[in-house]
Design a protein around this motif. Structure first.
Motif, PDB file in Angstrom:
ATOM      1  N   ALA A  17       0.823  -1.213   0.000  1.00  0.00           N
ATOM      2  CA  ALA A  17       0.000   0.000   0.000  1.00  0.00           C
ATOM      3  C   ALA A  17       0.858   1.264   0.000  1.00  0.00           C
ATOM      4  O   ALA A  17       0.341   2.358   0.179  1.00  0.00           O
ATOM      5  CB  ALA A  17      -0.925   0.006   1.208  1.00  0.00           C
ATOM      6  N   GLY A  18       2.173   1.098  -0.155  1.00  0.00           N
ATOM      7  CA  GLY A  18       3.033   2.265  -0.287  1.00  0.00           C
ATOM      8  C   GLY A  18       3.511   2.851   1.021  1.00  0.00           C
ATOM      9  O   GLY A  18       3.989   3.972   1.057  1.00  0.00           O
ATOM     10  N   GLY A  19       3.388   2.112   2.119  1.00  0.00           N
ATOM     11  CA  GLY A  19       3.840   2.633   3.404  1.00  0.00           C
ATOM     12  C   GLY A  19       4.922   1.757   3.991  1.00  0.00           C
ATOM     13  O   GLY A  19       5.529   0.937   3.300  1.00  0.00           O
ATOM     14  N   ILE A  20       5.164   1.936   5.271  1.00  0.00           N
ATOM     15  CA  ILE A  20       6.055   1.033   5.998  1.00  0.00           C
ATOM     16  C   ILE A  20       5.576   1.022   7.442  1.00  0.00           C
ATOM     17  O   ILE A  20       5.023   2.009   7.916  1.00  0.00           O
ATOM     18  CB  ILE A  20       7.531   1.464   5.880  1.00  0.00           C
ATOM     19  CG1 ILE A  20       8.441   0.353   6.364  1.00  0.00           C
ATOM     20  CG2 ILE A  20       7.794   2.736   6.684  1.00  0.00           C
ATOM     21  CD1 ILE A  20       9.802   0.409   5.741  1.00  0.00           C
ATOM     22  N   ASP A  21       5.730  -0.111   8.110  1.00  0.00           N
ATOM     23  CA  ASP A  21       5.262  -0.230   9.488  1.00  0.00           C
ATOM     24  C   ASP A  21       6.431  -0.624  10.377  1.00  0.00           C
ATOM     25  O   ASP A  21       6.872  -1.768  10.364  1.00  0.00           O
ATOM     26  CB  ASP A  21       4.143  -1.269   9.571  1.00  0.00           C
ATOM     27  CG  ASP A  21       3.468  -1.264  10.928  1.00  0.00           C
ATOM     28  OD1 ASP A  21       4.005  -0.599  11.835  1.00  0.00           O
ATOM     29  OD2 ASP A  21       2.428  -1.913  11.078  1.00  0.00           O
ATOM     30  N   LEU A  22       6.946   0.356  11.136  1.00  0.00           N
ATOM     31  CA  LEU A  22       8.076   0.052  12.019  1.00  0.00           C
ATOM     32  C   LEU A  22       7.596  -0.560  13.336  1.00  0.00           C
ATOM     33  O   LEU A  22       8.398  -0.986  14.147  1.00  0.00           O
ATOM     34  CB  LEU A  22       8.873   1.321  12.319  1.00  0.00           C
ATOM     35  CG  LEU A  22       9.477   2.054  11.126  1.00  0.00           C
ATOM     36  CD1 LEU A  22      10.357   3.198  11.599  1.00  0.00           C
ATOM     37  CD2 LEU A  22      10.300   1.117  10.278  1.00  0.00           C
ATOM     38  N   SER A  23       6.280  -0.605  13.551  1.00  0.00           N
ATOM     39  CA  SER A  23       5.781  -1.057  14.848  1.00  0.00           C
ATOM     40  C   SER A  23       5.426  -2.540  14.856  1.00  0.00           C
ATOM     41  O   SER A  23       4.861  -3.026  15.821  1.00  0.00           O
ATOM     42  CB  SER A  23       4.567  -0.223  15.256  1.00  0.00           C
ATOM     43  OG  SER A  23       3.482  -0.489  14.398  1.00  0.00           O
ATOM     44  N   VAL A  24       5.768  -3.263  13.774  1.00  0.00           N
ATOM     45  CA  VAL A  24       5.369  -4.674  13.681  1.00  0.00           C
ATOM     46  C   VAL A  24       5.845  -5.485  14.881  1.00  0.00           C
ATOM     47  O   VAL A  24       5.057  -6.174  15.539  1.00  0.00           O
ATOM     48  CB  VAL A  24       5.909  -5.289  12.373  1.00  0.00           C
ATOM     49  CG1 VAL A  24       5.788  -6.793  12.399  1.00  0.00           C
ATOM     50  CG2 VAL A  24       5.151  -4.746  11.188  1.00  0.00           C
ATOM     51  N   VAL A  46       7.332   8.105  10.817  1.00  0.00           N
ATOM     52  CA  VAL A  46       7.316   8.753  12.135  1.00  0.00           C
ATOM     53  C   VAL A  46       6.157   8.220  12.979  1.00  0.00           C
ATOM     54  O   VAL A  46       6.331   7.923  14.166  1.00  0.00           O
ATOM     55  CB  VAL A  46       7.205  10.281  11.981  1.00  0.00           C
ATOM     56  CG1 VAL A  46       7.234  10.944  13.328  1.00  0.00           C
ATOM     57  CG2 VAL A  46       8.306  10.803  11.104  1.00  0.00           C
ATOM     58  N   VAL A  47       4.978   8.084  12.357  1.00  0.00           N
ATOM     59  CA  VAL A  47       3.827   7.602  13.128  1.00  0.00           C
ATOM     60  C   VAL A  47       4.089   6.200  13.668  1.00  0.00           C
ATOM     61  O   VAL A  47       3.896   5.934  14.863  1.00  0.00           O
ATOM     62  CB  VAL A  47       2.556   7.597  12.256  1.00  0.00           C
ATOM     63  CG1 VAL A  47       1.428   6.897  12.988  1.00  0.00           C
ATOM     64  CG2 VAL A  47       2.157   9.002  11.890  1.00  0.00           C
ATOM     65  N   THR A  48       4.568   5.309  12.809  1.00  0.00           N
ATOM     66  CA  THR A  48       4.769   3.937  13.284  1.00  0.00           C
ATOM     67  C   THR A  48       5.946   3.867  14.251  1.00  0.00           C
ATOM     68  O   THR A  48       5.979   3.014  15.130  1.00  0.00           O
ATOM     69  CB  THR A  48       4.955   2.963  12.118  1.00  0.00           C
ATOM     70  OG1 THR A  48       5.972   3.453  11.249  1.00  0.00           O
ATOM     71  CG2 THR A  48       3.675   2.802  11.341  1.00  0.00           C
ATOM     72  N   LEU A  49       6.900   4.791  14.078  1.00  0.00           N
ATOM     73  CA  LEU A  49       8.002   4.854  15.045  1.00  0.00           C
ATOM     74  C   LEU A  49       7.472   5.260  16.416  1.00  0.00           C
ATOM     75  O   LEU A  49       7.820   4.660  17.444  1.00  0.00           O
ATOM     76  CB  LEU A  49       9.042   5.869  14.563  1.00  0.00           C
ATOM     77  CG  LEU A  49      10.283   6.054  15.414  1.00  0.00           C
ATOM     78  CD1 LEU A  49      11.129   4.814  15.332  1.00  0.00           C
ATOM     79  CD2 LEU A  49      11.080   7.255  14.948  1.00  0.00           C
TER      80      LEU A  49
END
Lengths: 326, 323
Positions: free
Chosen positions: B60-67, B121-124
């Protein structure tokens, strides 16, 4: 529409525009507010010693955040700074036992240059996403450090006296670390604002295609950038070991994510092309004061992390709101 | 056929690599058998879910650092709820934890859409929040898991009419993985929603102009990511029997496997199969290195070097393809 020029602009809007024109002002206000809250919660805590202490702890974070600022200007990020700082600190502390300080220093800087070079080539030549590239090299670096640790386990480690002096010493109210930080910060600010290299960083981050079409060797800029970033991280490691005084294999790792946060709070766009180092320095100060504040509130570690995350998010969102008014 | 090969070339290459690695494993350790394969499948399980969580968001074009933090939180929640509770109670815990992942993931997406702060930044920030929440739930590794949950991923699947020799190569963990992923992914891939997820990853503006509800789709993509991460957290609790509040090395591993699996980090390209095969490849390399009696620290270096080399190679191929 000539009447609109005469009607006085509402006060709220004027303030907003003022803040948007000077993005540093809201940051400084936030910093002052945090300090005032601290003073209210613990009257008398804000004194000369506390300020020196806060600055001492903010400096390593600010330098690492400088690495993030510069890489983020090109649309990148450098997550290997923690590993690089840890490596140079650990190598310094173990090599100083048997080597001349100058040689130990050179040995400590070697992994920094190497990792920076690999990062730069990966990002600049092979066009790997910087996030992945730097995470990967930091993984390799950590592995190398663990292997290295086995070879020096017998010889022990010590903290060189001059690093301890630089890291923890205070001369007539001013932390000695400022001796290193002030020239370094001035150099970064000067480089970003006044030199060709700094302009190239902004240009690459703003419009990479246009930059390349105007004859800039993209990979050279990127390689130089990541080597510089790694060198700064290495220097931070040396400073940090003088401050913490206990070499470990995860010494600077807890600083990595806050360094990204400091740069973002300071107003550097993670997509590149916008930002500067002065904001980052204040961002690092804000985060350090915030940590003190949360420690003083005697919250459990978990609640502290939650608050930390929420504040980073809130500050960034509010800041974007203000800056976007332009 | 050539069209199929071109589209699936990367995944086929990965599968070939996996087979080569299996053969290499047999050569290194002639005794490598079904039992070892079962433990490989069990070890892969949490990684695979982490990778699935990352894949949806990256497409979806994002990244999730909070996995990884999300997995830690769901894992400790499950473990602490099941501690001292009856076996039937766990039947309630599983849907609760999954719903929790879904909601927290949706919160990630909502924050990105509403605040317009970059996803990194949000997922961070959420990484800190979730980690903190995990520490509040359990401040040290502990809790328990229901017996039937643990039994769900240990042992093999008995299929009537098949000889035991073949049965033995079908570990339950693998089945759980395939079922959980297929039940969510296959209908999604074929639905309008799945198409929208690819569309916003490929070009947000183009998707918006063709009437895709960009914001809603982004929130759903993150919610799905949270759901997969919750599966991963449950898998952690199932395989260890406890919950640990400190996130494991799943963030880097998930990003590496996503890239190795042929999903472009810009979004809009790739599928789920590639990254899952990539996880098996990465884990099997680790097994091989262990079997070769290599110092575990050196193993970490080699693993990192392989990941970096693969990512560089992948980027190089994409670059050549574009020219």
């Amino acid at each position: 529409m000539s009447t609109s020029a005469i009607t006085p602009v509402p006060f709220g809007r004027r303030i907003k525009r003022f803040m948007a024109d000077r993005p540093l002002v809201p940051l400084i206000i936030l910093l002052v507010i945090l300090v005032v809250i601290l003073q209210i919660l613990r009257p008398g805590i804000v004194n000369e010693r506390w300020i020196a202490n806060t600055i001492k702890f903010a400096i390593p974070l600010a330098i690492l955040a400088g690495c993030q600022t510069m890489t983020m200007l090109t649309g990148g990020i450098d997550l290997s700074v923690g590993t690089v700082a840890t490596m140079s600190a650990f190598i310094m502390a173990t090599q100083i036992v048997s080597q001349d300080p100058a040689i130990a220093f050179l040995l400590a800087m070697m992994p920094a240059v190497l990792i920076g070079l690999v990062n730069g080539i990966g990002v600049g030549v092979f066009r790997v996403h910087p996030l992945i590239m730097t995470l990967g090299t930091s993984l390799i670096g950590t592995g190398c450090l663990q292997v290295y640790q086995r070879t020096v386990i017998a010889s022990g480690a010590k903290i060189p006296g001059f690093l301890a002096w630089l890291g923890t010493g205070v001369t007539s109210g001013f932390p000695n670390a400022l001796l290193l930080f002030v020239p370094l910060a001035a150099l970064i600010v000067f480089t970003l604002a006044r030199t060709g290299f700094g302009r190239l960083l902004y240009a690459v981050g703003d419009n990479e295609r246009a930059t390349r079409l105007s004859g800039v060797q993209y990979w050279q800029v990127i390689t130089a950038l990541y080597v510089t970033s790694s060198l700064l991280a290495g220097i931070t490691g040396l400073l940090y070991i003088g401050l913490i005084k206990a070499p470990s294999l995860s010494l600077a790792e807890p600083l990595v994510l806050p360094s990204v946060a400091a740069a973002v709070i300071g107003g550097t766009s993670i997509f590149g092309g916008r930002g500067g180092y002065t904001g980052t320095i204040i961002g690092a100060l804000i985060l350090t004061v915030l940590t003190t504040l949360l420690t003083i509130l005697q919250m459990p570690e978990g609640a502290r992390r939650i608050l930390f995350g929420l504040i980073v998010l809130f500050v960034t969102a509010a800041y974007l709101r203000i800056v976007e008014e332009r | 056929m050539s069209h199929f090969l071109r589209r699936q070339g990367w995944v086929i290459g990965l599968l070939a690599l996996l087979i080569v690695l299996f053969i290499a494993t047999r050569i290194i350790q002639p005794g490598y058998g079904s039992g070892d394969f079962g433990s490989l499948a069990r070890a892969v399980l949490p990684y695979a879910f982490a990778v699935a969580a990352q894949t949806v968001v990256v497409i979806a074009g994002g990244i999730d650092l909070s996995v990884a933090a999300m997995m830690a939180l769901t894992s400790v929640t499950a473990a602490s709820m099941m501690a001292g509770a009856s076996e039937e109670y766990a039947l309630l815990v599983v849907p609760f934890v999954l719903a929790m992942g879904l909601v927290l993931g949706a919160l990630n997406g909502l924050l990105i859409v509403v605040t317009r702060v970059p996803d990194i930044v949000v997922t961070l920030a959420m990484l800190f929040v979730l980690q903190g929440a995990a520490l509040l739930v359990l401040d040290a590794p502990g809790g328990a898991a229901a017996e039937w949950l643990k039994a769900l991923i240990s042992g093999t699947v008995p299929i009537p009419g098949l000889p035991d020799a073949i049965d033995a190569w079908l570990p339950k963990a693998l089945l759980v993985l395939v079922v959980c992923l297929c039940v969510i992914w296959v209908p999604l891939r074929r639905s309008r929603l799945g198409l929208s997820i690819y569309a916003i990853g490929s070009s947000e503006l183009a998707a918006f102009r063709s009437g895709v509800p960009v914001k809603r789709t982004r929130i759903i993509a993150y919610a799905l990511s949270g759901l997969f991460a919750a599966f991963g957290g449950l898998a952690l609790t199932m395989s260890t029997g406890i919950g640990a509040p400190i996130p494991g090395p799943y963030l880097l591993a998930s990003v590496a496997a996503v890239v190795l699996g042929g999903v472009a980090l810009g979004g809009g390209k790739g599928g789920l199969l590639g990254p899952i095969v990539a996880v098996f490849v990465l884990r099997l390399v680790r097994t091989d290195l262990t079997l070769l009696a290599i110092d575990p620290n050196v193993t970490a270096i080699i693993e990192g070097a392989i990941m970096v080399a693969v990512v560089m190679f992948g980027a190089f191929i994409t670059m050549r393809g574009r020219q």
